[in-house]
Each structure stands twice: as structure tokens, then as C-alpha cells.
Design a protein around this motif. Structure first.
Motif, PDB file in Angstrom:
ATOM      1  N   ALA A  92       0.822  -1.216   0.000  1.00  0.00           N
ATOM      2  CA  ALA A  92       0.000   0.000   0.000  1.00  0.00           C
ATOM      3  C   ALA A  92       0.854   1.264   0.000  1.00  0.00           C
ATOM      4  N   PHE A  93       2.107   1.142   0.419  1.00  0.00           N
ATOM      5  CA  PHE A  93       3.033   2.270   0.434  1.00  0.00           C
ATOM      6  C   PHE A  93       3.395   2.698  -0.989  1.00  0.00           C
ATOM      7  N   PHE A  94       3.172   1.797  -1.957  1.00  0.00           N
ATOM      8  CA  PHE A  94       3.551   2.049  -3.341  1.00  0.00           C
ATOM      9  C   PHE A  94       2.361   1.912  -4.289  1.00  0.00           C
ATOM     10  N   PRO A  95       1.424   2.853  -4.232  1.00  0.00           N
ATOM     11  CA  PRO A  95       0.325   2.808  -5.203  1.00  0.00           C
ATOM     12  C   PRO A  95       0.881   3.095  -6.599  1.00  0.00           C
ATOM     13  N   ASP A  96       0.139   2.731  -7.603  1.00  0.00           N
ATOM     14  CA  ASP A  96       0.623   2.891  -8.977  1.00  0.00           C
ATOM     15  C   ASP A  96       0.969   4.334  -9.318  1.00  0.00           C
ATOM     16  N   ASP A  97       0.303   5.302  -8.711  1.00  0.00           N
ATOM     17  CA  ASP A  97       0.622   6.690  -9.031  1.00  0.00           C
ATOM     18  C   ASP A  97       1.954   7.143  -8.420  1.00  0.00           C
ATOM     19  N   ARG A 160      12.120  -3.763  -8.168  1.00  0.00           N
ATOM     20  CA  ARG A 160      12.870  -3.502  -9.401  1.00  0.00           C
ATOM     21  C   ARG A 160      12.027  -3.812 -10.635  1.00  0.00           C
ATOM     22  N   GLN A 161      11.225  -4.854 -10.566  1.00  0.00           N
ATOM     23  CA  GLN A 161      10.326  -5.139 -11.684  1.00  0.00           C
ATOM     24  C   GLN A 161       9.241  -4.073 -11.792  1.00  0.00           C
ATOM     25  N   GLU A 167       6.481  -1.978 -17.178  1.00  0.00           N
ATOM     26  CA  GLU A 167       5.682  -2.745 -16.219  1.00  0.00           C
ATOM     27  C   GLU A 167       4.357  -2.047 -15.922  1.00  0.00           C
ATOM     28  N   ARG A 168       3.280  -2.822 -15.872  1.00  0.00           N
ATOM     29  CA  ARG A 168       1.952  -2.272 -15.591  1.00  0.00           C
ATOM     30  C   ARG A 168       1.285  -2.921 -14.376  1.00  0.00           C
ATOM     31  N   ARG A 169       1.791  -4.075 -13.917  1.00  0.00           N
ATOM     32  CA  ARG A 169       1.178  -4.768 -12.783  1.00  0.00           C
ATOM     33  C   ARG A 169       1.413  -3.975 -11.502  1.00  0.00           C
ATOM     34  N   SER A 170       0.549  -4.192 -10.515  1.00  0.00           N
ATOM     35  CA  SER A 170       0.731  -3.557  -9.212  1.00  0.00           C
ATOM     36  C   SER A 170       1.905  -4.222  -8.493  1.00  0.00           C
ATOM     37  N   LEU A 171       2.453  -3.516  -7.521  1.00  0.00           N
ATOM     38  CA  LEU A 171       3.542  -4.088  -6.736  1.00  0.00           C
ATOM     39  C   LEU A 171       3.070  -5.335  -6.003  1.00  0.00           C
ATOM     40  N   ALA A 172       1.858  -5.309  -5.459  1.00  0.00           N
ATOM     41  CA  ALA A 172       1.327  -6.472  -4.735  1.00  0.00           C
ATOM     42  C   ALA A 172       1.263  -7.695  -5.648  1.00  0.00           C
TER      43      ALA A 172
END
Length: 190
Positions: A92-97, A160-161, A167-172
Motif C-alpha cells: 500500500a506504500f507504493f500505489p501505482d501513481d 525492481r520489476q 511494467e503495468r502490474r501492481s507491486l502487490a
């Protein structure tokens, strides 16, 4: 100069990141950052202890999310399951925006050995925090440390990915995939 305009911290952070990228971290001063957004150097230091803190601000919240993920996981979970919950919570600390910011931040860190060292120390502190949370959940050593270190590694590979240009996927989502790869790697051979 504007002194108490709302959003000064965010404006300083954005300006610093751009100046670090354009001029280099070492060549940019706190005064340069403040002046670029119409603030004083004194205002800069009200918000950040030094210019490195612009890049590492939020470190405590980041670690707290991991520890909360371990602490709030369902009872009876394995060490790896607890780490999976921590990864999910902390994503949650890294939302796509925040991806573009994170990408630029990482580029700046990679270009500066002192910042690389600071990033490694942050990850070591994160690992220890997760290990403590795992031990508090009853996970014995060395499992707690192994699981914590593995979780930090999964985060690093996934991060890193996530910041890769295409890359378009979420970090989660990426973290789940990487954790799945780790589980496959450590599964008994058939």
C-alpha cells in the motif's frame, strides 16, 4: 519568498528529486532545492534534516507497514505466510501513481554510492524489524531471520520489476508472483 504556503514539504520533495536528476545529488544543495520552489533554506530544514532525507523520508512508515502486516496476519500462519501478509500490507506504500517517483528516486540512488549504502541500511533495518515481529508471533530462530531476509529479497526483486519502464502490474501482484517463485525454488524436488 513564500514562507508558510501549504504543501511546502511535497513541493520541496518534488523539486529535490528533479534537481538531483538534472544536476546530480552531490551538486544540489538544500538552498538550491528551497530556492527552486520559492522557499528559504531554513524552511527546507524545517521539513528535512538534510537533503538525503528527501529520498528516505517515510522509512519508518514503510517499516511499520511490514511489521503491522506480520502482527495482524491470521493466527497459526507459517513464517512465509506471515511474510506474504507483510508484503501485501506494505505494498500500500507504493500505489501505482507513485511508480514514476519511485523510478526516478531509484535512478538517483543507483548513481550515488553513499545513497546506495543508506538504502542497504534501510533494508537491513527492515529485515530486522520483520524478524522481531516474526519472533513476537512465535516463529523461532533461524526461521524468523530467514523468512525476514527472504521477504526483503522478494520486495527488492519485485520493486525492481515494478519500476521497470514497461511494467503495468501492481507491486502487490508482482510480489505474489516473486514469492511464488521463491516457494517453487525451495519446494522439495519430485
Amino acid at each position: 519568498m513564500v514562507r508558510w504556503e501549504p504543501g511546502a514539504r511535497d513541493r520541496l520533495r518534488a523539486a529535490a528529486l528533479q534537481l538531483f536528476a538534472d544536476r546530480g545529488f552531490e551538486q544540489t544543495t538544500a538552498s538550491d532545492i528551497a530556492e527552486s520552489v520559492g522557499l528559504t533554506e531554513r524552511t527546507f530544514f524545517r521539513h528535512f534534516a538534510d537533503k538525503r532525507e528527501v529520498l528516505f523520508d517515510g522509512q519508518d512508515l514503510f517499516q511499520e507497514l511490514f511489521v503491522t502486516g506480520v502482527a495482524s496476519a491470521t493466527g497459526g500462519a507459517s513464517a512465509v505466510d506471515l511474510v506474504a501478509d507483510a508484503l501485501q500490507t506494505a505494498s500500500a506504500f507504493f500505489p501505482d501513481d507513485r511508480r514514476a517517483y519511485s523510478r526516478l528516486r531509484q535512478t538517483i540512488i543507483v548513481e550515488n554510492p553513499g545513497l546506495q549504502e543508506r538504502e542497504l541500511l534501510k533494508m537491513a533495518r527492515l529485515s530486522e524489524g520483520i524478524a522481531v515481529a516474526l519472533r513476537e508471533r512465535g516463529i523461532p530462530e533461524p526461521q524468523a531471520t530467514l523468512a525476514a531476509e527472504s521477504g526483503v529479497t522478494v520486495f527488492g526483486v519485485a520493486f525492481r520489476q515494478w519500476i521497470a519502464a514497461d511494467e503495468r502490474r501492481s507491486l502487490a501482484e508482482i510480489e505474489r508472483d516473486i514469492l511464488g517463485e521463491l516457494r517453487t525454488l525451495t519446494a522439495p524436488a519430485r
